[in-house]
Write an enzyme that holds these catalytic residues in place. Structure first.
Site, PDB file in Angstrom:
ATOM      1  N   LYS A   1      28.925  17.256 -29.471  1.00  0.00           N
ATOM      2  CA  LYS A   1      29.200  15.871 -29.849  1.00  0.00           C
ATOM      3  C   LYS A   1      29.679  15.795 -31.297  1.00  0.00           C
ATOM      4  CE  LYS A   1      27.007  11.273 -29.794  1.00  0.00           C
ATOM      5  NZ  LYS A   1      25.739  10.547 -29.587  1.00  0.00           N
TER       6      LYS A   1
ATOM      7  N   SER B   1      26.028   6.894 -26.510  1.00  0.00           N
ATOM      8  CA  SER B   1      27.235   7.189 -27.274  1.00  0.00           C
ATOM      9  C   SER B   1      27.792   8.592 -27.014  1.00  0.00           C
ATOM     10  CB  SER B   1      26.950   7.027 -28.765  1.00  0.00           C
ATOM     11  OG  SER B   1      25.937   7.925 -29.202  1.00  0.00           O
TER      12      SER B   1
ATOM     13  N   GLY C   1      19.079   6.051 -28.999  1.00  0.00           N
ATOM     14  CA  GLY C   1      18.785   4.874 -28.200  1.00  0.00           C
ATOM     15  C   GLY C   1      19.318   5.056 -26.793  1.00  0.00           C
ATOM     16  N   GLY C   2      19.040   6.248 -26.230  1.00  0.00           N
ATOM     17  CA  GLY C   2      19.507   6.556 -24.885  1.00  0.00           C
ATOM     18  C   GLY C   2      20.838   7.260 -24.824  1.00  0.00           C
ATOM     19  N   SER C   3      21.338   7.730 -25.964  1.00  0.00           N
ATOM     20  CA  SER C   3      22.725   8.205 -26.032  1.00  0.00           C
ATOM     21  C   SER C   3      22.995   9.516 -25.312  1.00  0.00           C
ATOM     22  CB  SER C   3      23.162   8.332 -27.494  1.00  0.00           C
ATOM     23  OG  SER C   3      23.275   7.062 -28.078  1.00  0.00           O
TER      24      SER C   3
END
Length: 607
Positions: free
Chosen positions: A204, A280, A302-304
């Site tokens: 990423k 993301s 946050g859940g990315s």
């Protein structure tokens, strides 16, 4: 003026009186020129303050943070009580070499049968696993360089499309060939570094992977923060022989959950090209789902990791806070973010996790982590451990989804686990879910703003995407007292969860409350702000970030539109082995319901 609200001390809250309430985020859905105008108004000195004040009032932010007496002390980072040892596990040594840990992880897996995948009768099947690539390389069927030559034209094709829909932000064909040639030579000499040698992975774009720049999907971050070496996690993978395909696309700075990116093009969902991947870590999940990479690294604040894994039909692991070393990532000083693996199977997630695990010295001192371990999936003890698992389900929350396809499919899996393995499902209640969401946004937003402020003061914020600037405006409106109040809420939510974990071993939810949303054509050039969709995407994921708990998303099937659905498993602190064990069982039960994406590339044996 609103009246002061006083919370009971957390120990005195009557859980039988807790009533679940669905609360949709109140904010306009904007794209194109409307979004541009909204941001202009939001950044205007007086008008912007009025708009933000109205939005926070509609969403009860000030009521929860400024008009409420919260009796607990703040918890500025996750604090975990001592945990009992998990059954049926193999303990990993943090200070051993990454290759040694991967070798130990292999012993946790069922024996590999080449005939299962390489006989003509069984082909084609869904995804090639890491052990399939390793077998192909060692038997001489194919070389890493041959695989690289299949990947390169696909990457170049995606970047040339109009509009662009790239999996990667940074890609260099010659760099890929160089790595693949070195790996090929090691196999020719009979000296591969590990089972991960020759395995292709994407990183990423907020994690350093030298010599690529780290942009965070912005147009400028690499100018103020040059990359001089690999991030710690990337360095461990490189020592195992992993081939890095490039830097994966993402929602700019991780400030969104759809994966929309007007700077480099929005990555499309391999299952439906008119749909978002989720974010993301959008490029990381999509490139794995497409078959081009065995695995990828993402970050999850946050859940990315879990959101795009769910929407793209792959497996995403969020580790316990502090389990992996964050040095070399853009958010290496936060309290909600981790680096985690995304792969097509639980088995491959386990292998990559074994390579990258290892706490920083500071986290070892402050968090006192339990020794990292993996489930021994080959032992009889593992079957017993699975049978004894108690699964927690908050039914009203579980069923609060955009489409009942999601909750019905997740319920079906719970029933399968009960009938097949004897897992018991226990009803639980989690109070103050809206307060938890607010505390998570404030924590992430405040920590992100602290990192970005120096560059924003230099005017760089004007070069950010419009939806990023919308979030920045919200974060700037938060006060120091808002942050402290959020950390008091964090302590309350931690108490509730630790009490729940006295009764259950794993909390079960859908990963997301909605399957992959449609990409509005008007969002491609200027971006999109749709907080209602964000609310559904983040509905079930934030407790693992705010509290630092381990969680994993496993694909379990599809909705009526053919879009993937994920099941989320949330574990006790440091209990990665337990959620991986259950995830493996879920994966096996749902194997027949997974579908190959419409956009898929077989780079090992040919499309």
């Amino acid at each position: 003026m609103g009246k002061k609200r006083v919370m009971l001390p957390v120990e005195e809250v009557d859980l039988t009186a807790v009533k679940y309430e669905h609360e949709a985020i109140q904010a306009p859905h904007l794209t194109g020129f409307a979004l541009k105008l909204f941001v202009w108004l939001l950044e205007a000195p007086l008008v912007g303050s009025l708009i933000l004040s109205l939005l926070k009032k509609q969403n009860r932010t000030d009521e929860e943070l400024r008009r409420t007496v919260i009796p607990e002390k703040p918890m500025f980072k996750p604090e975990f009580p001592p945990q009992e040892k998990e059954p049926g596990i193999i303990v990993m040594e943090e200070d051993s070499g990454a290759g040694d840990r991967v070798e130990l992880a292999l012993k946790c897996l069922p024996p590999y049968d080449p005939a299962l995948h390489w006989s003509g009768d069984s082909f084609p099947f869904l995804y090639w696993k890491i052990r399939d690539y390793a077998h192909a390389y060692r038997s001489g069927h194919v070389t890493p360089l041959m695989v690289a030559e299949k990947i390169i034209p696909v990457m170049e094709e995606f970047n040339k499309r109009k509009p662009p829909m790239p999996f990667l932000i940074s890609f260099n064909a010659e760099e890929l060939r160089t790595q693949a040639a070195a790996s090929t030579q090691r196999f020719e000499e009979g000296e591969p570094l590990s089972i991960l040698d020759g395995i292709f992975m994407a990183i990423k774009d907020d994690i350093d992977c030298y010599p690529y720049p780290t942009k965070g999907a912005t147009t400028w971050y690499h100018e103020v923060r040059p990359v001089k070496e690999d991030a710690v996690c990337v360095s461990k993978l490189r020592s195992c022989g992993v081939i890095f395909i490039g830097k994966a696309n993402m929602h700019e700075l991780g400030f969104g959950t759809t994966g929309n990116n007007p700077n480099y093009g929005t990555t499309r969902n391999p299952h439906a090209l008119d749909r978002y991947t989720g974010g993301s870590s959008s490029g990381s999940a999509a490139i794995v789902a497409s078959g081009l990479c065995s695995a990828a690294l993402g970050t999850d604040a946050g859940g990315s990791v879990r959101i795009p894994s769910s929407l793209c039909g792959v497996v995403g692991l969020k580790t316990t806070y502090g389990r992996t070393n964050m040095k070399g990532s853009l958010c290496d000083c936060g309290t909600v973010e981790i680096i985690g693996p995304i792969a097509s199977t639980v088995e491959d997630v386990m292998l990559v996790y074994a390579a990258i695990l290892g706490s920083s010295l500071a986290d070892r001192i402050s968090l006192n982590p339990s020794p990292p371990c993996l489930p021994n999936l080959t032992s009889h003890e593992s079957s017993n451990a699975l049978r004894l698992l108690r699964l927690g389900k908050y039914t009203e929350w579980f069923n609060d989804v955009y489409s009942t396809d999601i909750s019905d499919k997740c319920e079906e899996v719970l029933n399968l686990l009960s009938r097949t393995h004897g897992c018991e499902t226990i009803e639980i209640t989690i109070p103050e879910l809206h307060e938890m969401q607010t505390a998570q946004v404030v924590s992430f937003g405040s920590e992100s703003l602290c990192t970005l402020n120096p560059d924003c003061e230099d005017g760089k914020d004007a070069q950010l995407a419009l939806d990023t600037r919308t979030n920045l405006a919200l974060f700037r409106s938060l006060s120091a007292s808002d942050y402290v109040a959020s950390q008091r809420i964090r302590r309350r939510i931690m108490y509730y969860h630790m009490e729940i974990f006295k009764k259950v071993d794993i909390i079960i939810t859908p990963t997301t409350g909605i399957t992959a949303p449609v990409i509005p054509p008007s969002s491609l050039n200027l971006g999109e702000s749709n907080l209602q969709v964000t609310g559904y995407l983040m509905q079930f994921v934030v407790s693992a970030n705010l509290l630092g708990l381990p969680a994993i998303s496993v694909p379990i099937g599809h909705d009526k539109q053919g879009l993937p659905i994920g099941l989320q498993l949330i574990g006790r602190p440091w209990a990665e082995a337990s959620i991986l064990r259950l995830a493996s069982a879920v994966e096996e039960l749902c194997a027949d319901s997974r579908k190959r994406p419409s956009t898929f590339y077989d780079v090992l044996k040919g499309n």
